[in-house]
Design a protein around this motif. Structure first.
Motif, PDB file in Angstrom:
ATOM      1  N   PHE A 630       0.811  -1.225   0.000  1.00  0.00           N
ATOM      2  CA  PHE A 630       0.000   0.000   0.000  1.00  0.00           C
ATOM      3  C   PHE A 630       0.845   1.276   0.000  1.00  0.00           C
ATOM      4  N   ASN A 631       2.076   1.199   0.517  1.00  0.00           N
ATOM      5  CA  ASN A 631       2.971   2.358   0.407  1.00  0.00           C
ATOM      6  C   ASN A 631       3.228   2.684  -1.060  1.00  0.00           C
ATOM      7  N   ASN A 632       3.539   1.660  -1.833  1.00  0.00           N
ATOM      8  CA  ASN A 632       3.845   1.870  -3.240  1.00  0.00           C
ATOM      9  C   ASN A 632       2.593   2.194  -4.060  1.00  0.00           C
ATOM     10  N   PHE A 633       1.498   1.516  -3.749  1.00  0.00           N
ATOM     11  CA  PHE A 633       0.258   1.770  -4.471  1.00  0.00           C
ATOM     12  C   PHE A 633      -0.229   3.209  -4.233  1.00  0.00           C
ATOM     13  N   SER A 634      -0.053   3.686  -2.991  1.00  0.00           N
ATOM     14  CA  SER A 634      -0.505   5.042  -2.671  1.00  0.00           C
ATOM     15  C   SER A 634       0.410   6.108  -3.264  1.00  0.00           C
ATOM     16  N   ALA A 635       1.701   5.810  -3.347  1.00  0.00           N
ATOM     17  CA  ALA A 635       2.669   6.831  -3.766  1.00  0.00           C
ATOM     18  C   ALA A 635       2.842   6.902  -5.277  1.00  0.00           C
ATOM     19  N   HIS A 726      -4.155  12.004   1.417  1.00  0.00           N
ATOM     20  CA  HIS A 726      -4.337  10.798   2.230  1.00  0.00           C
ATOM     21  C   HIS A 726      -3.747   9.603   1.486  1.00  0.00           C
ATOM     22  N   VAL A 727      -3.378   8.597   2.291  1.00  0.00           N
ATOM     23  CA  VAL A 727      -2.807   7.363   1.726  1.00  0.00           C
ATOM     24  C   VAL A 727      -3.484   6.158   2.382  1.00  0.00           C
ATOM     25  N   LEU A 728      -3.399   5.040   1.696  1.00  0.00           N
ATOM     26  CA  LEU A 728      -4.003   3.799   2.215  1.00  0.00           C
ATOM     27  C   LEU A 728      -3.012   3.033   3.107  1.00  0.00           C
ATOM     28  N   ARG A 729      -3.533   2.541   4.208  1.00  0.00           N
ATOM     29  CA  ARG A 729      -2.721   1.701   5.095  1.00  0.00           C
ATOM     30  C   ARG A 729      -3.601   0.554   5.613  1.00  0.00           C
ATOM     31  N   TYR A 730      -3.016  -0.623   5.659  1.00  0.00           N
ATOM     32  CA  TYR A 730      -3.738  -1.785   6.195  1.00  0.00           C
ATOM     33  C   TYR A 730      -3.255  -1.973   7.627  1.00  0.00           C
ATOM     34  N   GLU A 746      -9.500  -5.147  15.524  1.00  0.00           N
ATOM     35  CA  GLU A 746      -9.929  -4.877  14.157  1.00  0.00           C
ATOM     36  C   GLU A 746      -8.728  -4.870  13.216  1.00  0.00           C
ATOM     37  N   VAL A 747      -8.906  -5.501  12.078  1.00  0.00           N
ATOM     38  CA  VAL A 747      -7.906  -5.483  11.010  1.00  0.00           C
ATOM     39  C   VAL A 747      -8.596  -4.902   9.791  1.00  0.00           C
ATOM     40  N   LYS A 748      -8.096  -3.764   9.292  1.00  0.00           N
ATOM     41  CA  LYS A 748      -8.875  -3.062   8.253  1.00  0.00           C
ATOM     42  C   LYS A 748      -7.966  -2.204   7.389  1.00  0.00           C
ATOM     43  N   LEU A 749      -8.498  -1.864   6.221  1.00  0.00           N
ATOM     44  CA  LEU A 749      -7.839  -0.934   5.312  1.00  0.00           C
ATOM     45  C   LEU A 749      -8.388   0.459   5.615  1.00  0.00           C
ATOM     46  N   VAL A 750      -7.503   1.400   5.917  1.00  0.00           N
ATOM     47  CA  VAL A 750      -7.937   2.756   6.260  1.00  0.00           C
ATOM     48  C   VAL A 750      -7.186   3.775   5.415  1.00  0.00           C
ATOM     49  N   SER A 751      -7.742   4.957   5.358  1.00  0.00           N
ATOM     50  CA  SER A 751      -7.098   6.083   4.691  1.00  0.00           C
ATOM     51  C   SER A 751      -6.654   7.068   5.765  1.00  0.00           C
TER      52      SER A 751
END
Length: 808
Positions: A630-635, A726-730, A746-751
């Motif tokens: 998600f670091n790479n996908f967001s950046a 904003h960026v995505l983080r799991y 909770e385990v979730k994908l957040v912005s």
């Protein structure tokens, strides 16, 4: 003038007898005046006794006798033993006909071991041009007629010896004297007991006022422990007579207490030397004090028995001890350490194993009426024990050694302090002897502490760990005195063993010489058979089945290190059962890599929780794989499938990326942290956002990998709907009332904002925010590499090293 005594193993066929002749020729060449005393060669005494037993039982003794004769003739086939062999053959025939033999016959037959040895050495010296003179010690040593353990008639023996040697010019003649053997005044052959050859040599040295007695054995002197039991035992260069006598009385296998007495009387030095390393100076024993603090050494008496007399009527009863010792004295039973306890209402003592039944029968006869009155309930024998004596160590300074024994699942049957208070004696099961002596030796002498490691799972992390251990082994030994010894490596199919430690070729060795892996029983048995202590089992697998072995491993004496998360995320019943087993068996279980790879997360949380800090929330990026994704996908302006393929190619994902994307790994990590806070959550309590669309969750890996592009529109839409910057983080998030029984997991994908702590994570780093009452809104942040074989292996290695510093 010197007396040289050679033991049976020194005189054995092959290199032994060759070395003896070489030593003697060098002495003669150097113009030294010497008298030689010899024991029976090799196993000759035992062989002769075995022949007597065969003849007695009506078994075939003739073929064994032929083998015996051939062995005796091997060094010098032309020596004439016809008279000796003929006589022995007649004796065996007679015993065979009668079906029995007397102690007198036993003394006579076993004496031939020394008699043949004397003739052999004499013949070999003559063959090399030496004027050697065979001397039958029966002409010198006179005893009473108590066969098997005759008492020396010292005045007559001294007179005979001095008279005999007065007529020998030691500058031109080398007398070769038989040890062990004597004769009664009637001329009947007797023996002067165990280690009789040492005693013979000491007496001759004393009678002749020798400069020194050189006792040649198969070790290079006296050691801090028997080198056959302890590979890193250290040689003691010098001992006083008092120290040597104490060692001998407590079971040293080289020294004999009785043989030291004649040397003390005449102040004659004794030097213990190695036949196979004659250039070594050995150990010098004389009247000079060697240490203000006394020596430190471990001696062992094997094949002993523990006899116990128990009964409620013994409590407070006068005269029990006197009756007990009187009964044993009548049967000539020697008693070792004694333990008496009012709470158990009994007396226990140690005797030689061969005397155990004699001792029991003697006590049974003596206390017969006490049995009838129920004052005594039982007389029992525990066979197969050894007495381990630690010299120069009192009970007050023995605590570290005792702790080390207990932590290695070794429980002494009895512990006692000697009268002087400077020595400790323990009774140990023979099966635990080697391990016990090695463990105590390492503690007492501060020699390198050997840590024996079994590695389960030798894939990327396991293989990297082994590489790291082998590369660091010498440096750790030098800096910390820790000898890391990987004795077993196992994958799901094979296990490879090497008690001395695997080498860099372990992968090939596992493939070519490994045996089928059928479970941990073989590893446990191997460690036991090779007396390995300070055991660590390292689980680098991802196998649920392997975690079933944790408790059996703990109960078998292993400490645990694991990068496998499953053991800590199974049912709470198993979780608590595992902790109970650890406590009951005094074992450790370290698993720092379960959550943060090489980051010190679990230790930090444990310390904060143990100190009473109220942790209110833990959240963060738990997965290095998903962090990278998600670091790479967001950046970057890239498709989700492209980043996922890139992560797979770099080894960040599991072979089937769904094992990362389904969130279970993060869920397990979150649950582990919850349980570290004593929360009673189960894995089913974790709310997990599965990143895999439902229609792609089933099927094989290849099918899933072929459909990765179906993920692109899903995650592109999520990315596009974010707020600006904003960026995505799991993430994993543990919150709620963490002082209650259960938390919210909770385990979730957040912005998150790009400039937040979570938003600034780069690469494959993990980050953990720990919120507490004391720190308020400012969390403790732990951030760093959260994935990769090197990082995880280094974390496992760190746990191993932490264990080495604990009392294993």
């Amino acid at each position: 003038m010197k007396v040289l005594k050679f033991g049976g193993k020194s005189l054995a066929n092959g290199e032994g007898i060759k070395s003896v002749v070489s030593i003697l020729l060098n002495k003669i060449k150097s113009k030294e005046e010497i008298v030689v005393v010899v024991s029976a060669r090799g196993t000759a005494t035992d062989d002769l006794f075995e022949l007597l037993e065969r003849a007695k039982k009506g078994e075939d003794y003739q073929s064994a006798f032929e083998t015996f004769k051939n062995n005796q003739l091997e060094p010098f086939s032309t020596v004439d033993f016809s008279q000796e062999f003929s006589f022995l053959e007649k004796i065996f025939e007679g015993v065979n006909l009668l079906g029995d033999y007397s102690p007198k016959i036993k003394d006579l037959v076993t004496a031939y071991g020394e008699l043949l040895a004397g003739k052999t050495v004499t013949a070999l010296l003559k063959e090399n041009g030496v004027n050697a003179q065979y001397t039958d010690s029966r002409e010198l040593f006179k005893t009473d007629n108590v066969y098997g353990e005759a008492t020396l008639l010292e005045e007559i023996t001294e007179e005979n010896t001095k008279k005999y040697f007065k007529n020998i010019d030691l500058t031109t003649t080398v007398p070769v004297v038989t040890g062990f053997v004597g004769a009664s005044l009637e001329g009947e052959t007797t023996s002067i007991g165990n280690n009789g050859s040492n005693y013979s040599a000491s007496l001759i040295a004393g009678y002749l006022n020798a400069e020194e007695l050189e006792n040649y054995t198969i070790v290079s002197g006296i050691y801090t422990a028997n080198p056959l039991l302890v590979s890193n035992a250290q040689k003691i260069n010098h001992l006083s007579f008092n120290e040597a006598n104490e060692l001998a009385n407590l079971g040293d296998n080289v020294l004999d207490a009785k043989a030291i007495i004649p040397l003390v009387k005449k102040n004659i030095s004794l030097r213990i030397l190695n036949t196979f390393e004659p250039e070594s100076p050995g150990t010098l024993i004389n009247a000079e004090a060697s240490s203000k603090n006394g020596i430190k050494a471990i001696s062992v008496q094997e094949n002993m028995a523990l006899v116990s007399l128990e009964g409620r009527g013994l409590l407070g009863k006068v005269g029990i001890d006197a009756r007990l010792f009187a009964a044993l004295q009548k049967e000539n039973v020697s008693v070792g350490i004694i333990s008496q306890g009012s709470s158990e209402r009994g007396i226990s003592f140690v005797v030689n194993g061969k005397d155990a039944h004699k001792a029991k029968d003697a006590l049974g006869n003596e206390f017969n009426l006490d049995f009838l009155s129920n004052d005594i309930n039982r007389i029992s024998i525990t066979r197969g024990v050894a007495v381990v004596s630690i010299l120069g160590n009192s009970l007050s300074s023995f605590n570290t050694s005792y702790t080390a024994l207990v932590n290695n699942n070794i429980k002494p049957l009895l512990i006692n302090n000697t009268v002087t208070g400077n020595n400790v004696c323990l009774v140990i099961d023979n099966k635990e002897l080697r391990k016990a002596v090695n463990v105590m030796h390492g503690e007492i002498f501060g020699i390198a502490k050997k840590i024996n490691v079994a590695v389960f799972g030798v894939g990327l992390v396991g293989g990297t760990l082994i590489k790291q251990i082998l590369e660091s082994k010498e440096n750790i030994l030098k800096r910390k005195g820790i000898d890391l010894n990987v004795f077993a490596v196992a994958n799901s199919k094979k296990v490879y063993f090497n008690a001395d430690g695997i080498q860099a070729t372990w992968k090939q060795d596992l493939k070519e010489t490994g045996i089928p892996y059928k479970g941990i029983d073989a590893i446990v048995k191997y460690a036991k058979d090779h007396h390995l202590g300070n055991l660590i089992a390292v689980d680098n697998s991802a196998s649920a089945g392997m975690t079933e072995n944790y408790i059996p491993l703990i109960e078998s004496g292993f400490n645990l290190v694991s990068s496998n998360k499953i053991g800590n995320t199974k049912s709470l019943d198993f979780y608590h059962e595992l902790r109970l087993a650890l406590a009951q068996n005094r074992k450790q279980y370290l698993y720092e890599t379960n959550v943060g790879a090489g980051l010190p997360l679990i230790d930090t949380i444990k310390l904060m929780h143990a100190s009473g800090e109220n942790i209110t929330r833990i959240k963060g990026v738990f997965s290095g794989t998903l962090s990278y994704l998600f670091n790479n996908f967001s950046a970057k302006n890239v498709k989700f499938s492209e980043v996922l393929n890139e992560a797979a190619e770099q080894g960040f994902t599991e072979p089937d990326p769904r094992e990362d994307l389904n969130g279970n790994d993060v869920g397990r990590k979150l649950l582990i942290l919850a349980r570290e806070l004593d929360l009673q959550n189960e894995f089913s309590d974790v709310e997990i956002h599965n990143l895999i669309p439902e229609h792609l969750r089933d099927g094989d890996t290849a099918s899933f990998l072929s459909k990765l592009e179906e993920l692109d529109p899903i995650y592109q839409e999520i990315k596009d709907k974010q707020e600006p910057n904003h960026v995505l983080r799991y993430i994993g998030d543990l919150h709620g009332d963490l002082a209650s029984d259960k938390g919210i997991l909770e385990v979730k994908l957040v912005s998150v904002p790009r400039d937040s702590a979570l938003g600034q994570v780069k690469g494959a780093d993990s980050i953990f925010e720990i919120y507490t009452e004391s720190y308020g809104d400012q969390p403790v942040v732990i951030q760093g590499a959260g994935a990769g074989a090197n990082v995880t292996a280094r974390g496992v290695f760190g746990d191993i090293m932490r264990l080495t510093e604990l009392e294993l």
